[in-house]
Design a protein around this motif. Sequence first.
Motif, PDB file in Angstrom:
ATOM      1  N   GLN A   1       0.728  -1.319  -0.097  1.00 13.62           N
ATOM      2  CA  GLN A   1       0.097  -0.038  -0.120  1.00 13.62           C
ATOM      3  C   GLN A   1       0.849   1.136   0.065  1.00 13.62           C
ATOM      4  O   GLN A   1       0.847   2.120  -0.855  1.00 13.62           O
ATOM      5  CB  GLN A   1      -0.871   0.011   1.290  1.00 13.62           C
ATOM      6  N   GLU A   2       1.938   1.023   0.639  1.00 16.34           N
ATOM      7  CA  GLU A   2       2.972   2.446   0.733  1.00 16.34           C
ATOM      8  C   GLU A   2       3.416   2.727  -0.442  1.00 16.34           C
ATOM      9  O   GLU A   2       3.568   3.760  -1.018  1.00 16.34           O
ATOM     10  CB  GLU A   2       3.915   2.075   1.924  1.00 16.34           C
ATOM     11  N   GLU A   3       3.890   1.553  -1.356  1.00 18.00           N
ATOM     12  CA  GLU A   3       4.622   1.422  -2.227  1.00 18.00           C
ATOM     13  C   GLU A   3       3.689   2.262  -3.435  1.00 18.00           C
ATOM     14  O   GLU A   3       4.156   3.061  -4.320  1.00 18.00           O
ATOM     15  CB  GLU A   3       5.078   0.322  -2.856  1.00 18.00           C
ATOM     16  N   MET A   4       2.381   2.102  -3.141  1.00 18.73           N
ATOM     17  CA  MET A   4       1.439   2.377  -4.431  1.00 18.73           C
ATOM     18  C   MET A   4       1.216   3.801  -4.143  1.00 18.73           C
ATOM     19  O   MET A   4       1.131   4.654  -4.955  1.00 18.73           O
ATOM     20  CB  MET A   4       0.244   1.415  -4.278  1.00 18.73           C
ATOM     21  N   GLU A   5       1.046   4.052  -2.831  1.00 25.10           N
ATOM     22  CA  GLU A   5       0.926   5.669  -2.487  1.00 25.10           C
ATOM     23  C   GLU A   5       1.847   6.270  -3.016  1.00 25.10           C
ATOM     24  O   GLU A   5       1.910   7.470  -3.522  1.00 25.10           O
ATOM     25  CB  GLU A   5       0.534   5.748  -1.168  1.00 25.10           C
ATOM     26  N   GLU A   6       3.220   5.937  -2.566  1.00 20.00           N
ATOM     27  CA  GLU A   6       4.368   6.342  -3.108  1.00 20.00           C
ATOM     28  C   GLU A   6       4.455   6.593  -4.483  1.00 20.00           C
ATOM     29  O   GLU A   6       4.883   7.997  -5.186  1.00 20.00           O
ATOM     30  CB  GLU A   6       5.648   5.619  -2.773  1.00 20.00           C
ATOM     31  N   ALA A   7       4.155   5.894  -5.288  1.00 16.14           N
ATOM     32  CA  ALA A   7       4.172   5.964  -6.832  1.00 16.14           C
ATOM     33  C   ALA A   7       3.029   7.091  -7.531  1.00 16.14           C
ATOM     34  O   ALA A   7       3.468   7.743  -8.202  1.00 16.14           O
ATOM     35  CB  ALA A   7       3.712   4.687  -7.393  1.00 16.14           C
ATOM     36  N   ILE A   8       2.131   7.031  -6.608  1.00 13.39           N
ATOM     37  CA  ILE A   8       1.079   8.246  -7.047  1.00 13.39           C
ATOM     38  C   ILE A   8       1.627   9.540  -6.650  1.00 13.39           C
ATOM     39  O   ILE A   8       1.527  10.481  -7.450  1.00 13.39           O
ATOM     40  CB  ILE A   8      -0.404   8.097  -6.094  1.00 13.39           C
ATOM     41  N   SER A   9       2.067   9.572  -5.191  1.00 16.35           N
ATOM     42  CA  SER A   9       2.599  11.071  -4.869  1.00 16.35           C
ATOM     43  C   SER A   9       3.825  11.600  -5.822  1.00 16.35           C
ATOM     44  O   SER A   9       3.938  12.613  -5.927  1.00 16.35           O
ATOM     45  CB  SER A   9       2.876  11.037  -3.549  1.00 16.35           C
ATOM     46  N   LYS A  10       4.677  10.375  -6.105  1.00 16.89           N
ATOM     47  CA  LYS A  10       5.751  10.769  -6.892  1.00 16.89           C
ATOM     48  C   LYS A  10       5.507  11.430  -8.131  1.00 16.89           C
ATOM     49  O   LYS A  10       6.016  12.055  -8.786  1.00 16.89           O
ATOM     50  CB  LYS A  10       6.577   9.375  -6.944  1.00 16.89           C
ATOM     51  N   ASN A  11       4.474  11.045  -8.668  1.00 15.58           N
ATOM     52  CA  ASN A  11       3.794  11.671  -9.971  1.00 15.58           C
ATOM     53  C   ASN A  11       2.876  12.806  -9.853  1.00 15.58           C
ATOM     54  O   ASN A  11       2.144  13.134 -10.653  1.00 15.58           O
ATOM     55  CB  ASN A  11       3.013  10.496 -10.742  1.00 15.58           C
ATOM     56  N   ASP A  12       2.995  13.558  -8.554  1.00 16.00           N
ATOM     57  CA  ASP A  12       2.518  14.846  -8.324  1.00 16.00           C
ATOM     58  C   ASP A  12       0.816  14.392  -8.316  1.00 16.00           C
ATOM     59  O   ASP A  12       0.159  15.352  -8.730  1.00 16.00           O
ATOM     60  CB  ASP A  12       2.802  15.838  -9.239  1.00 16.00           C
ATOM     61  N   LEU A  13       0.439  13.350  -7.936  1.00 17.77           N
ATOM     62  CA  LEU A  13      -1.106  13.163  -7.569  1.00 17.77           C
ATOM     63  C   LEU A  13      -1.304  12.796  -6.105  1.00 17.77           C
ATOM     64  O   LEU A  13      -0.542  12.602  -5.434  1.00 17.77           O
ATOM     65  CB  LEU A  13      -1.474  12.022  -8.557  1.00 17.77           C
ATOM     66  N   ASP A  14      -2.540  13.073  -5.725  1.00 17.57           N
ATOM     67  CA  ASP A  14      -2.785  12.428  -4.279  1.00 17.57           C
ATOM     68  C   ASP A  14      -3.725  11.410  -4.370  1.00 17.57           C
ATOM     69  O   ASP A  14      -4.211  11.131  -5.482  1.00 17.57           O
ATOM     70  CB  ASP A  14      -3.307  13.526  -3.453  1.00 17.57           C
ATOM     71  N   VAL A  15      -3.616  10.495  -3.641  1.00 19.12           N
ATOM     72  CA  VAL A  15      -4.490   9.226  -3.550  1.00 19.12           C
ATOM     73  C   VAL A  15      -5.771   9.438  -4.040  1.00 19.12           C
ATOM     74  O   VAL A  15      -6.630   8.920  -4.881  1.00 19.12           O
ATOM     75  CB  VAL A  15      -4.235   8.417  -2.313  1.00 19.12           C
ATOM     76  N   GLU A  16      -6.472  10.410  -3.546  1.00 22.25           N
ATOM     77  CA  GLU A  16      -7.908  10.734  -3.627  1.00 22.25           C
ATOM     78  C   GLU A  16      -8.279  11.124  -5.095  1.00 22.25           C
ATOM     79  O   GLU A  16      -9.117  10.641  -5.627  1.00 22.25           O
ATOM     80  CB  GLU A  16      -8.384  11.864  -2.556  1.00 22.25           C
ATOM     81  N   ARG A  17      -7.248  11.904  -5.780  1.00 22.90           N
ATOM     82  CA  ARG A  17      -7.270  12.253  -6.952  1.00 22.90           C
ATOM     83  C   ARG A  17      -7.032  11.182  -8.075  1.00 22.90           C
ATOM     84  O   ARG A  17      -7.902  10.866  -8.931  1.00 22.90           O
ATOM     85  CB  ARG A  17      -6.397  13.398  -7.287  1.00 22.90           C
ATOM     86  N   TYR A  18      -6.196  10.413  -7.621  1.00 17.47           N
ATOM     87  CA  TYR A  18      -5.957   9.170  -8.334  1.00 17.47           C
ATOM     88  C   TYR A  18      -6.896   8.415  -8.580  1.00 17.47           C
ATOM     89  O   TYR A  18      -7.690   7.598  -9.548  1.00 17.47           O
ATOM     90  CB  TYR A  18      -4.656   8.141  -7.860  1.00 17.47           C
ATOM     91  N   GLU A  19      -7.678   8.163  -7.243  1.00 16.09           N
ATOM     92  CA  GLU A  19      -9.048   7.233  -7.314  1.00 16.09           C
ATOM     93  C   GLU A  19     -10.045   7.707  -8.045  1.00 16.09           C
ATOM     94  O   GLU A  19     -10.938   7.061  -8.653  1.00 16.09           O
ATOM     95  CB  GLU A  19      -9.409   6.780  -5.526  1.00 16.09           C
ATOM     96  N   LYS A  20     -10.333   9.264  -7.903  1.00 13.14           N
ATOM     97  CA  LYS A  20     -11.421   9.771  -8.665  1.00 13.14           C
ATOM     98  C   LYS A  20     -11.098   9.472 -10.177  1.00 13.14           C
ATOM     99  O   LYS A  20     -12.045   9.204 -10.728  1.00 13.14           O
ATOM    100  CB  LYS A  20     -11.350  11.267  -8.270  1.00 13.14           C
ATOM    101  N   ILE A  21      -9.975   9.585 -10.665  1.00 16.60           N
ATOM    102  CA  ILE A  21      -9.747   9.558 -12.114  1.00 16.60           C
ATOM    103  C   ILE A  21      -9.877   7.951 -12.539  1.00 16.60           C
ATOM    104  O   ILE A  21     -10.638   7.750 -13.357  1.00 16.60           O
ATOM    105  CB  ILE A  21      -8.214  10.000 -12.653  1.00 16.60           C
ATOM    106  N   ALA A  22      -9.518   7.053 -11.609  1.00 19.54           N
ATOM    107  CA  ALA A  22      -9.626   5.563 -11.896  1.00 19.54           C
ATOM    108  C   ALA A  22     -11.190   5.328 -11.975  1.00 19.54           C
ATOM    109  O   ALA A  22     -11.563   4.540 -12.794  1.00 19.54           O
ATOM    110  CB  ALA A  22      -9.138   4.990 -10.789  1.00 19.54           C
ATOM    111  N   MET A  23     -11.883   5.973 -11.003  1.00 21.46           N
ATOM    112  CA  MET A  23     -13.336   5.621 -10.846  1.00 21.46           C
ATOM    113  C   MET A  23     -13.970   6.306 -12.078  1.00 21.46           C
ATOM    114  O   MET A  23     -14.949   5.759 -12.949  1.00 21.46           O
ATOM    115  CB  MET A  23     -14.140   6.372  -9.847  1.00 21.46           C
TER     116      MET A  23
END
Length: 159
Positions: A119-141
């Motif tokens: 989970q930490e590695e996934m969140e790190e991948a998201i933040s490393k690409n200048d997104l936050d988890v909430e925004r990533y999930e919103k785009i995914a949905m």
Amino acid sequence: MIKSKKIAGLLFAFTLGTASVFAQTQQLPQQQQQAVEVDVSDEELSKFAEAYQEIRMVNQKAQQEMAQKVEESGFDIQRFNEIHQASLDPNADVEVTEEEKTKHEEVVAEIEGMQGEFQEEMEEAISKNDLDVERYEKIAMALQTDTELQQRLQQLMQG
């Protein structure tokens, strides 16, 4: 018994393989899945694509490590999944020995212990690409129902 359906969902996504771009994102219960409209710039979609690719790599690693844990315990992956599904569905009719039940619980506990790291590695991948988890999930949905956004993402990932 598994404490988190998210872990169970991830486990099955890993062991059964991923069928689509959205398999690694949190899935909403069927009745809650509805069109989500999100305005996504090309730049943001590009960041999403980068994060998604990194998350796929984390998932592949997680899949291998979880499958290894299952196999090290002496289970066949298919049998483990059968027992696991039965543990989640009280109406399932699967014969399980006490030894299998105990071994299954031990493996699930080990896999649950691994989840935090993934989970930490996934969140790190998201933040490393200048997104936050909430925004990533919103785009995914949004990608689950927005065919135009799906096409834009596919073009980005192929290009």
